[in-house]
Design an enzyme around this catalytic site. Structure first.
Site, PDB file in Angstrom:
ATOM      1  N   GLY A   1       2.283 -33.916 -43.965  1.00 59.91           N
ATOM      2  CA  GLY A   1       1.467 -33.401 -44.613  1.00 59.91           C
ATOM      3  C   GLY A   1       1.451 -31.907 -44.668  1.00 59.91           C
ATOM      4  CB  CYS A   2       0.099 -29.408 -47.136  1.00 60.48           C
ATOM      5  SG  CYS A   2      -1.642 -29.194 -47.443  1.00 60.48           S
ATOM      6  CG  PHE A   3      -3.245 -28.097 -42.797  1.00 60.05           C
ATOM      7  CD1 PHE A   3      -2.863 -25.607 -43.313  1.00 60.05           C
ATOM      8  CD2 PHE A   3      -4.393 -27.947 -43.580  1.00 60.05           C
ATOM      9  CE1 PHE A   3      -3.891 -25.537 -43.908  1.00 60.05           C
ATOM     10  CE2 PHE A   3      -6.066 -26.959 -44.337  1.00 60.05           C
ATOM     11  CZ  PHE A   3      -5.160 -25.876 -44.516  1.00 60.05           C
TER      12      PHE A   3
END
Length: 327
Positions: free
Chosen positions: A136-138
């Protein structure tokens, strides 16, 4: 070298569009098909308007099984919504020789034979994998901020994170919190302490520092801009600033995209790139780590191509050397 044949499922969304942008300029890849039910038979540049004049590719909307069997791609990227990848693999038969890189949350727990695809964490495992769960990006931004501490066994206390993301992090579908009139000139908190990326963050930390069971207190923010994540992370730390810099630089010495900056950092340095920049400060026994990435490149499609490069024995940075706007 024969070019890698690529298939993209869910190609009309943000991550699909970024993959097309990257892959049409990749020296070792060619797109065999870009599938979209909603945009079937339309030129790609109608949806991804930045690609006008860059490609004459048209969205495929026909039977997916026919595309898989007819093109026999070397790799497919799954860019549909969360929960859709599991359905896809249940419904369709992917050729055994085809690698799978999934950009959803469905397999980030490394179930069903998937390998978690954060190259800075487990590059060698990725190289021999056939199925990749793209982070995921976060999670990417936060993990890159704290993995060097975990690797050295230096996570001794709770970790505190506040991170802000651009509106593209919510995907292309409209909602009350992505509408321009709501998001413009506005900042808000969402999913405080409960964000879904916490699961993969804790899994990654456990790979390097077994037994770490302190809380990761994560407060995400919606930002008033389109692309990029800035994560500010702090935790108890007993060393000096120079020791921290040395620790981080040594950990990332073989990683072409993650760099420690002496100067304070800002998002424009990494937007439109596959880079992660890190800045360190020590304050009264706390190490403050600032980590910045582009949520659509290093946080999604760029990292997916980075994983493809590793799987197929290419230079890790092939097709991924982009310049940030910077100003």
């Amino acid at each position: 070298m024969q070019k890698i044949k690529v298939g993209i499922i869910g190609a009309a969304g943000y991550t699909g569009g970024e993959l097309i942008r990257i892959l049409i300029n990749h020296p070792n890849a060619e797109i065999a098909f870009a599938h979209s039910k909603s945009q079937a038979s339309k030129p790609v540049h109608i949806t991804h308007t930045d690609l006008l004049g860059e490609t004459d590719l048209t969205f495929s909307g026909e039977d997916i099984q026919g595309l898989l069997d007819g093109h026999d791609p070397n790799v497919i990227f799954l860019c549909s919504g969360h929960g859709e990848s599991q359905k896809f693999l249940n419904e369709f038969s992917v050729p055994s020789s085809t690698k799978i890189i999934d950009l959803s949350t469905d397999f980030r727990d490394e179930s069903h034979g998937f390998t978690y695809g954060l190259p800075e964490l487990q590059k060698d495992k990725i190289k021999s994998a056939s199925k990749i769960a793209n982070p995921g990006c976060f999670a990417t931004s936060i993990e890159l901020a704290i993995l060097p501490l975990a690797n050295a066994g230096l996570l001794k206390d709770e970790v505190h994170v506040s991170a802000v993301t651009g509106s593209t992090g919510a995907g292309q579908s409209l909602s009350a919190t992505t509408h321009f009139s709501w998001r413009n000139n506005n900042v808000s908190i969402y999913k405080a302490f409960t964000h879904q990326h916490l699961t993969e963050i804790k899994m990654s930390l456990a790979k390097l520092q077994a037994g770490f069971n302190k809380a990761v207190n994560f407060v995400p923010y919606r930002g008033d801009y389109t692309r990029g994540i800035m994560a500010n992370v702090y935790t108890r730390y007993e060393g000096s600033l120079e020791e921290a810099k040395s620790l981080y630089r040594n950990f990332y010495t073989d990683d072409p995209f993650t760099h420690v900056s002496e100067a304070p950092i800002d998002l424009k340095q990494v937007v439109n790139t596959n880079k992660c920049f890190i800045h360190l400060e020590v304050h009264d026994g706390q190490l403050l780590i600032t980590s910045i990435i582009d949520n659509l490149t290093k946080g999604a499609s760029g990292q997916a191509v980075q994983n493809m490069n590793l799987i197929f024995g290419l230079p890790e940075d092939a097709g991924l050397r982009f310049k940030a706007p910077a100003f």
